[in-house]
Design a protein around this motif. Structure first.
Motif, PDB file in Angstrom:
ATOM      1  N   VAL A 181      51.577 -63.754 -38.939  1.00 24.87           N
ATOM      2  CA  VAL A 181      50.773 -63.282 -37.810  1.00 24.87           C
ATOM      3  C   VAL A 181      51.463 -63.560 -36.476  1.00 24.87           C
ATOM      4  O   VAL A 181      51.646 -62.664 -35.656  1.00 24.87           O
ATOM      5  CB  VAL A 181      49.372 -63.932 -37.841  1.00 24.87           C
ATOM      6  N   LEU A 182      51.875 -64.801 -36.256  1.00 21.53           N
ATOM      7  CA  LEU A 182      52.440 -65.189 -34.963  1.00 21.53           C
ATOM      8  C   LEU A 182      53.951 -65.040 -34.898  1.00 21.53           C
ATOM      9  O   LEU A 182      54.543 -65.169 -33.841  1.00 21.53           O
ATOM     10  CB  LEU A 182      52.068 -66.638 -34.640  1.00 21.53           C
ATOM     11  N   GLY A 183      54.581 -64.759 -36.018  1.00 19.63           N
ATOM     12  CA  GLY A 183      56.031 -64.655 -36.047  1.00 19.63           C
ATOM     13  C   GLY A 183      56.667 -65.980 -36.401  1.00 19.63           C
ATOM     14  O   GLY A 183      57.402 -66.086 -37.377  1.00 19.63           O
ATOM     15  N   GLU A 184      56.332 -67.028 -35.631  1.00 18.98           N
ATOM     16  CA  GLU A 184      56.854 -68.358 -35.902  1.00 18.98           C
ATOM     17  C   GLU A 184      55.833 -69.405 -35.488  1.00 18.98           C
ATOM     18  O   GLU A 184      55.033 -69.191 -34.573  1.00 18.98           O
ATOM     19  CB  GLU A 184      58.158 -68.611 -35.133  1.00 18.98           C
ATOM     20  N   ARG A 185      55.863 -70.532 -36.176  1.00 21.61           N
ATOM     21  CA  ARG A 185      55.125 -71.725 -35.778  1.00 21.61           C
ATOM     22  C   ARG A 185      56.083 -72.908 -35.833  1.00 21.61           C
ATOM     23  O   ARG A 185      57.142 -72.833 -36.455  1.00 21.61           O
ATOM     24  CB  ARG A 185      53.924 -71.985 -36.699  1.00 21.61           C
ATOM     25  N   GLY A 186      55.671 -74.023 -35.221  1.00 25.16           N
ATOM     26  CA  GLY A 186      56.535 -75.196 -35.182  1.00 25.16           C
ATOM     27  C   GLY A 186      56.265 -76.153 -36.317  1.00 25.16           C
ATOM     28  O   GLY A 186      55.109 -76.458 -36.632  1.00 25.16           O
ATOM     29  N   CYS A 187      57.331 -76.634 -36.944  1.00 26.39           N
ATOM     30  CA  CYS A 187      57.244 -77.651 -37.989  1.00 26.39           C
ATOM     31  C   CYS A 187      58.021 -78.877 -37.516  1.00 26.39           C
ATOM     32  O   CYS A 187      59.206 -78.777 -37.167  1.00 26.39           O
ATOM     33  CB  CYS A 187      57.821 -77.131 -39.299  1.00 26.39           C
ATOM     34  N   ALA A 188      57.362 -80.034 -37.510  1.00 26.41           N
ATOM     35  CA  ALA A 188      58.002 -81.282 -37.105  1.00 26.41           C
ATOM     36  C   ALA A 188      58.530 -81.998 -38.335  1.00 26.41           C
ATOM     37  O   ALA A 188      57.769 -82.343 -39.240  1.00 26.41           O
ATOM     38  CB  ALA A 188      57.018 -82.171 -36.359  1.00 26.41           C
ATOM     39  N   CYS A 189      59.846 -82.203 -38.356  1.00 23.31           N
ATOM     40  CA  CYS A 189      60.485 -82.955 -39.436  1.00 23.31           C
ATOM     41  C   CYS A 189      60.722 -84.373 -38.917  1.00 23.31           C
ATOM     42  O   CYS A 189      61.461 -84.560 -37.938  1.00 23.31           O
ATOM     43  CB  CYS A 189      61.797 -82.293 -39.839  1.00 23.31           C
ATOM     44  N   LEU A 190      60.105 -85.367 -39.556  1.00 26.58           N
ATOM     45  CA  LEU A 190      60.071 -86.720 -39.022  1.00 26.58           C
ATOM     46  C   LEU A 190      60.761 -87.706 -39.946  1.00 26.58           C
ATOM     47  O   LEU A 190      60.582 -87.665 -41.165  1.00 26.58           O
ATOM     48  CB  LEU A 190      58.622 -87.175 -38.821  1.00 26.58           C
ATOM     49  N   VAL A 191      61.533 -88.600 -39.337  1.00 28.76           N
ATOM     50  CA  VAL A 191      62.062 -89.768 -40.034  1.00 28.76           C
ATOM     51  C   VAL A 191      61.315 -90.978 -39.484  1.00 28.76           C
ATOM     52  O   VAL A 191      61.340 -91.228 -38.266  1.00 28.76           O
ATOM     53  CB  VAL A 191      63.573 -89.933 -39.803  1.00 28.76           C
ATOM     54  N   LEU A 192      60.616 -91.711 -40.367  1.00 29.52           N
ATOM     55  CA  LEU A 192      59.781 -92.819 -39.914  1.00 29.52           C
ATOM     56  C   LEU A 192      60.560 -94.129 -39.875  1.00 29.52           C
ATOM     57  O   LEU A 192      61.515 -94.337 -40.631  1.00 29.52           O
ATOM     58  CB  LEU A 192      58.560 -92.966 -40.824  1.00 29.52           C
ATOM     59  N   GLU A 193      60.133 -95.011 -38.976  1.00 24.42           N
ATOM     60  CA  GLU A 193      60.666 -96.368 -38.957  1.00 24.42           C
ATOM     61  C   GLU A 193      60.264 -97.076 -40.248  1.00 24.42           C
ATOM     62  O   GLU A 193      59.203 -96.790 -40.817  1.00 24.42           O
ATOM     63  CB  GLU A 193      60.098 -97.140 -37.755  1.00 24.42           C
ATOM     64  N   PRO A 194      61.091 -98.000 -40.743  1.00 24.49           N
ATOM     65  CA  PRO A 194      60.707 -98.746 -41.950  1.00 24.49           C
ATOM     66  C   PRO A 194      59.363 -99.436 -41.754  1.00 24.49           C
ATOM     67  O   PRO A 194      59.140-100.141 -40.757  1.00 24.49           O
ATOM     68  CB  PRO A 194      61.838 -99.782 -42.101  1.00 24.49           C
ATOM     69  N   GLY A 195      58.477 -99.179 -42.681  1.00 20.82           N
ATOM     70  CA  GLY A 195      57.144 -99.756 -42.577  1.00 20.82           C
ATOM     71  C   GLY A 195      56.253 -99.097 -41.556  1.00 20.82           C
ATOM     72  O   GLY A 195      55.148 -99.583 -41.270  1.00 20.82           O
ATOM     73  N   GLY A 196      56.723 -97.970 -40.992  1.00 22.62           N
ATOM     74  CA  GLY A 196      55.927 -97.262 -39.984  1.00 22.62           C
ATOM     75  C   GLY A 196      54.658 -96.672 -40.574  1.00 22.62           C
ATOM     76  O   GLY A 196      54.587 -96.372 -41.769  1.00 22.62           O
ATOM     77  N   GLU A 197      53.647 -96.495 -39.729  1.00 17.77           N
ATOM     78  CA  GLU A 197      52.381 -95.953 -40.214  1.00 17.77           C
ATOM     79  C   GLU A 197      52.564 -94.514 -40.659  1.00 17.77           C
ATOM     80  O   GLU A 197      53.369 -93.766 -40.091  1.00 17.77           O
ATOM     81  CB  GLU A 197      51.341 -96.013 -39.096  1.00 17.77           C
ATOM     82  N   PRO A 198      51.861 -94.103 -41.702  1.00 13.04           N
ATOM     83  CA  PRO A 198      51.928 -92.697 -42.134  1.00 13.04           C
ATOM     84  C   PRO A 198      51.436 -91.779 -41.021  1.00 13.04           C
ATOM     85  O   PRO A 198      50.520 -92.133 -40.268  1.00 13.04           O
ATOM     86  CB  PRO A 198      50.985 -92.661 -43.342  1.00 13.04           C
ATOM     87  N   LEU A 199      52.081 -90.631 -40.890  1.00 14.92           N
ATOM     88  CA  LEU A 199      51.698 -89.677 -39.855  1.00 14.92           C
ATOM     89  C   LEU A 199      51.298 -88.360 -40.493  1.00 14.92           C
ATOM     90  O   LEU A 199      51.913 -87.915 -41.466  1.00 14.92           O
ATOM     91  CB  LEU A 199      52.854 -89.436 -38.880  1.00 14.92           C
ATOM     92  N   THR A 200      50.283 -87.737 -39.930  1.00 14.52           N
ATOM     93  CA  THR A 200      49.847 -86.418 -40.373  1.00 14.52           C
ATOM     94  C   THR A 200      49.950 -85.457 -39.192  1.00 14.52           C
ATOM     95  O   THR A 200      50.198 -85.874 -38.049  1.00 14.52           O
ATOM     96  CB  THR A 200      48.398 -86.452 -40.869  1.00 14.52           C
ATOM     97  N   MET A 201      49.750 -84.190 -39.462  1.00  7.47           N
ATOM     98  CA  MET A 201      49.760 -83.201 -38.395  1.00  7.47           C
ATOM     99  C   MET A 201      48.694 -83.549 -37.346  1.00  7.47           C
ATOM    100  O   MET A 201      48.931 -83.443 -36.139  1.00  7.47           O
ATOM    101  CB  MET A 201      49.508 -81.807 -38.977  1.00  7.47           C
TER     102      MET A 201
END
Length: 575
Positions: A493-513
């Motif tokens: 529909v929009l052509g493109e959307r943004g996807c965040a590719c994340l590398v977390l710090e060791p023991g970092g809190e889980p992240l969601t969208m």
């Protein structure tokens, strides 16, 4: 407080240390060819208003205005702005307004007051407005209090308290601490036009600031000059055959460069009527098509075309008045063009353009091979295009992909206050490196161009451009993230959307969208720029020169999306 640059009016040249002027020999060539008129943009607009005084200039769902009424209101706004605020000719004013009549009046009023509009958007947050205002030296802000969920007045208070903005005008709402739009009009007078400062605007200087690019450390601001911006509008109107009586419906934000350069100014300079919907809601558009019978819709993103096709009411609405339906904003899928032709009887053509100036459009008389597969040819015979090998100054052979580089009488010569960036963004002889990949074609004797990708790291979400580096900078402020990359993922529909590719710090809190989005909002990022998918990865792939390989990340996400389509029970985003 924003720095106020000393300016002399009437007469005299405005001090513009951040402006890259057209070379004298180039300016002389354009002037000798009759492209530049020697008159300022507001002088040209007021001249047109006197010619078409009794014709209808503007229609909204709420009301309509003749040229006489619209420009009379703009004159009162100009007078009131200078009477009720500390703003003076040469100052810059930010805009956070939607598609309402007050936006058109305020924009025209600023021009008549010799004040330069900065075409920001109501979706921009405090951080973005602050960075842009300080870069330009803007002192004022015009806002629409009832836009969206109504955060703009409170945002303005933060901007004033921090010393970024000095004067605020509020339309469609009352606040005791700012100047009200109606109050400003009441304080103005319908004085003779010659009493307003616009007569003294130097036509070689900046009329309007347009945004291009991110708002991180170095905003990319396109300074549009009076003569070249007026020519931009006139040549667009002439190319499309607009004249007195042409009815144009413009469904996208009017304060984008496209809204100003492809709709508002060319309509007013040619005696046409502009129909301005409050949004791109399909139901509203169909209502206005039925009541106003527009001949032209000069910019339709494929997103909106698909929504129009999918709305059952479209097939029941009389669309026969539409003679010119121009699609732009992202690459057009051939099946969408064919469905518009077969299901709604609409013939399409395409356009491509930029805040920096250059526009291309497919000729109305061209066959479908040109109209469905290319963006056509440039507007002006003085426009120049080169297709260069990326990062080089050598041209590629016809039919080969290279970087689209452009120069012409309405393309800027440099970004505002960006000397270092300009050395990379422009060739030595003044061609703007667009960052878009293109090909030159010769079809049925017509030289035309297709856009085949981009070099720039930009996500085209519908008609909005999201610059990855801006979002990545804010993502990296999160304490749980050690590295990040924002990449485009395809969307039907929009052509493109943004996807965040994340590398977390060791023991970092889980992240969601959702949690990442909530954090980015606290950092001042506009909602439409939020990532719409999150992928947590062990590390970011690198190219052979040691840089993050976004190509590999895009390929990975495309593969995952394809797999998820085959497995409908699997969620489509990591949230």
């Amino acid at each position: 407080m924003a720095k106020t640059t000393a300016r002399t009016f009437p007469g005299g040249e405005v001090d513009e240390p951040g402006l890259v002027p057209y070379p004298a020999e180039v300016e002389a060539r354009y002037r000798a060819a009759g492209l530049w008129s020697g008159r300022s943009l507001p002088v040209e607009l007021m001249s047109a208003a006197s010619v078409y005084a009794e014709r209808t200039a503007l229609i909204t769902p709420e009301d309509s205005w003749s040229y006489r009424e619209l420009f009379g209101e703009a004159q009162r706004f100009a007078s009131g702005l200078l009477e009720s605020t500390s703003l003076r000719p040469g100052d810059a004013v930010m805009f956070q307004m939607g598609n309402v009549a007050e936006t058109v009046v305020s924009y025209l009023g600023c021009l008549l007051a010799g004040v330069r509009p900065v075409c920001t958007l109501p979706q921009h947050g405090v951080r973005e407005i602050s960075v842009l205002a300080q870069h330009i030296g803007a002192r004022g802000l015009v806002l629409q209090a009832d836009f969206g969920r109504g955060p703009l007045p409170e945002n303005a208070r933060v901007l004033v308290a921090s010393g970024v903005i000095e004067d605020v005008v509020v339309a469609r709402g009352r606040t005791s601490d700012f100047v009200g739009y109606e109050e400003l009009l009441a304080s103005g007078t319908a004085a003779a036009p010659e009493a307003l400062p616009y007569h003294h605007c130097d036509p070689r200087r900046i009329a309007v600031f347009q945004l291009s690019g991110g708002t991180t450390g170095l905003p990319k601001i396109a300074p549009r000059l009076h003569e070249e911006y007026a020519y931009n509008a006139r040549v667009w109107a002439r190319t499309l055959g607009w004249g007195s009586g042409t009815v144009i419906l413009y469904p996208l934000p009017i304060m984008h460069n496209a809204g100003i350069a492809l709709a508002l100014q060319p309509a007013l300079l040619s005696g046409a009527t502009l129909v301005l919907p409050p949004s791109a809601d399909v139901g509203t558009l169909l209502d206005l098509i039925e009541t106003t019978r527009p001949e032209v819709i000069p910019l339709v993103p494929p997103t909106l075309a698909i929504r129009l096709l999918d709305d059952p009411r479209s097939k029941k609405t009389d669309l026969s008045s539409i003679k010119d339906f121009i699609i732009g904003g992202q690459k057009l899928a051939e099946d969408v063009a064919e469905r518009l032709r077969d299901e709604l009887g609409i013939t399409v053509r395409q356009k491509f353009g930029m805040a920096e100036g250059m526009f291309l459009v497919t000729p109305a008389h061209a066959g479908e091979r040109v109209r469905h597969h290319t963006v056509g040819e440039p507007l002006s015979p003085a426009d120049e295009i080169r297709i260069l090998r990326p990062g080089q100054d050598t041209e590629v052979p016809p039919g080969e992909i290279g970087e689209l580089c452009v120069r012409g009488p309405y393309t800027i010569r440099g970004y505002y206050h960006a000397e270092q960036h300009n050395t990379q963004a422009f060739t030595a002889d003044g061609f703007y490196r667009t960052g878009d990949l293109a090909r030159r074609h010769v079809i049925d004797g017509l030289t035309c161009y297709s856009i085949d990708g981009r070099i720039k790291d930009v996500i085209n979400r519908g008609v909005e451009k999201i610059h990855a580096d801006e979002v990545e900078e804010l993502i990296m402020r999160h304490p749980a993230i050690s590295n990040a990359a924002l990449v485009a993922m395809p969307d039907k529909v929009l052509g493109e959307r943004g996807c965040a590719c994340l590398v977390l710090e060791p023991g970092g809190e889980p992240l969601t969208m959702r949690s990442l989005g909530e954090f980015l909002l606290t950092q001042g990022l506009a909602t439409y720029k939020l990532p719409e998918r999150v992928e947590v990865v062990a590390g970011l792939p690198l190219s052979h020169v040691g840089k993050v390989s976004k190509k590999s990340l895009r390929e990975d996400i495309e593969a995952k999306l394809a797999e998820e389509e085959d497995l409908p029970d699997r969620p489509g985003s990591r949230s």
